[in-house]
Design an enzyme around this catalytic site. Structure first.
Site, PDB file in Angstrom:
ATOM      1  N   SER A 189       0.870  -1.189   0.000  1.00  0.00           N
ATOM      2  CA  SER A 189       0.000   0.000   0.000  1.00  0.00           C
ATOM      3  C   SER A 189       0.899   1.228   0.000  1.00  0.00           C
ATOM      4  O   SER A 189       2.065   1.132   0.424  1.00  0.00           O
ATOM      5  CB  SER A 189      -0.852   0.010   1.275  1.00  0.00           C
ATOM      6  OG  SER A 189      -1.477   1.268   1.461  1.00  0.00           O
ATOM      7  N   TYR A 246      -2.635  -1.507  10.407  1.00  0.00           N
ATOM      8  CA  TYR A 246      -2.566  -1.692   8.948  1.00  0.00           C
ATOM      9  C   TYR A 246      -1.238  -1.149   8.412  1.00  0.00           C
ATOM     10  O   TYR A 246      -0.529  -1.822   7.661  1.00  0.00           O
ATOM     11  CB  TYR A 246      -3.750  -0.971   8.302  1.00  0.00           C
ATOM     12  CG  TYR A 246      -3.849  -1.082   6.800  1.00  0.00           C
ATOM     13  CD1 TYR A 246      -4.282  -2.258   6.197  1.00  0.00           C
ATOM     14  CD2 TYR A 246      -3.520  -0.006   5.977  1.00  0.00           C
ATOM     15  CE1 TYR A 246      -4.388  -2.357   4.814  1.00  0.00           C
ATOM     16  CE2 TYR A 246      -3.619  -0.096   4.594  1.00  0.00           C
ATOM     17  CZ  TYR A 246      -4.059  -1.273   4.024  1.00  0.00           C
ATOM     18  OH  TYR A 246      -4.168  -1.367   2.652  1.00  0.00           O
TER      19      TYR A 246
HETATM   20  C1  BGC Z   1      -6.290   1.582   2.021  1.00  0.00           C
HETATM   21  C2  BGC Z   1      -7.480   2.440   1.683  1.00  0.00           C
HETATM   22  C3  BGC Z   1      -7.049   3.892   1.475  1.00  0.00           C
HETATM   23  C4  BGC Z   1      -5.905   3.977   0.501  1.00  0.00           C
HETATM   24  C5  BGC Z   1      -5.379   5.397   0.323  1.00  0.00           C
HETATM   25  C6  BGC Z   1      -5.205   1.787   1.001  1.00  0.00           C
HETATM   26  O1  BGC Z   1      -4.095   1.019   1.362  1.00  0.00           O
HETATM   27  O2  BGC Z   1      -6.684   0.210   2.021  1.00  0.00           O
HETATM   28  O3  BGC Z   1      -8.427   2.351   2.726  1.00  0.00           O
HETATM   29  O4  BGC Z   1      -8.135   4.647   0.969  1.00  0.00           O
HETATM   30  O5  BGC Z   1      -4.851   3.159   0.954  1.00  0.00           O
HETATM   31  O6  BGC Z   1      -5.150   6.028   1.552  1.00  0.00           O
END
Ligand code: BGC
Length: 255
Positions: free
Chosen positions: A143, A156
């Site tokens: 991410s 997360y």
């Molecule tokens: C998350 C989303 C978020 C995006 C941008 C992703 O890794 O799962 O919830 O909107 O990042 O911030």
């Protein structure tokens, strides 16, 4: 057809980014192990789309927060197709809460799925490559939050930051075995993980304003990067994170 004769395992491929990757790799010529945790009907939908490309799919249920399931998943895939060449660690969850309210249960769900699950799925995948005496390709869907803070989502972010370091370590340790590993760092993509956001016009507008390309990403935007990274075209590419975020991560504004 960049992936003719290859077999790929894509975790969490019943929906969202994982589904788009499973279908895209099949379009490129790969047979695909499709994995889901709880939604058998949506996995069956992915299977249908994979088979529509003319390639084979094979569905395996596994909850990657359980280490025994990670082994079962890889072993089932190998037993079915004879070998696996490609692993895409896509399955992931997020839980929103103020730091002081995070429960043990939510913390454990996020860390065990996004971090421990990826670790042991990858370990089993590498063990079977060694047994088969062949190289392979690994892609982690991390991410932008492997780098960028995301308040209220600390577990997360911790799990995605861990994937960054796991990828860098393994790139070095696995290179002599002919195994490449990279991360894709998606920004805001139109998938079920963002259902709440997609249904909140105010939140959505403010997020879109922060994305230089002016829109959320589509799962297919991530899938095309994955297709490249697992192909022979990326044979000299390892130890890197590729951002697929419309420019989100660098768009800082003074208010
Ligand atoms: C998350 C989303 C978020 C995006 C941008 C992703 O890794 O799962 O919830 O909107 O990042 O911030």
């Amino acid at each position: 057809m960049r992936l003719e004769g290859k077999t790929a395992l894509v975790t969490g491929s019943d929906q969202g980014i994982g589904k788009a990757i499973a279908v895209r790799l099949a379009q490129e010529g790969a047979d695909v192990v499709i994995n889901y945790r709880s939604n058998a009907a949506s996995a069956a939908e992915t299977l249908k789309e994979v088979e529509a490309t003319g390639r084979q799919g094979f569905v395996v249920q596994a909850d990657l927060s359980k280490i025994a399931d990670t082994k079962h998943l890889v072993d089932e895939g190998v037993a079915h197709f004879g070998k696996l060449d490609i692993l895409v660690n896509n399955a992931g969850v997020e839980k929103r809460a103020d730091f002081w309210d995070v429960t043990e249960e939510d913390y454990n769900t996020v860390i065990s799925t996004n971090m421990t699950g990826v670790f042991f799925t990858t370990q089993r995948f590498v063990q079977q490559l060694i047994a088969a005496n062949q190289g392979g390709k690994i892609v982690n869907i991390s991410s932008v939050h492997e780098d960028l803070p995301f308040p209220h989502f600390t577990s997360y972010c911790m799990s995605k930051g861990a994937l960054r370091m796991m990828m860098r370590n393994l790139a070095i340790e696995l290179a002599p075995l002919g195994i490449n590993i990279n991360n894709i760092a998606p920004g805001a993509i139109e998938t079920p993980i963002n259902t709440k956001l997609l249904n909140d016009p105010v939140l959505l507008a403010s997020l879109q304003h922060n994305i230089p390309l002016g829109r959320l990403g589509k799962p297919e935007d991530v899938a095309s990067m994955a297709a490249y990274l697992v192909s022979d075209e990326a044979n000299y590419v390892t130890a890197a994170t590729f951002f697929v975020d419309g420019g989100l991560i660098w768009n800082y504004h003074e208010q």
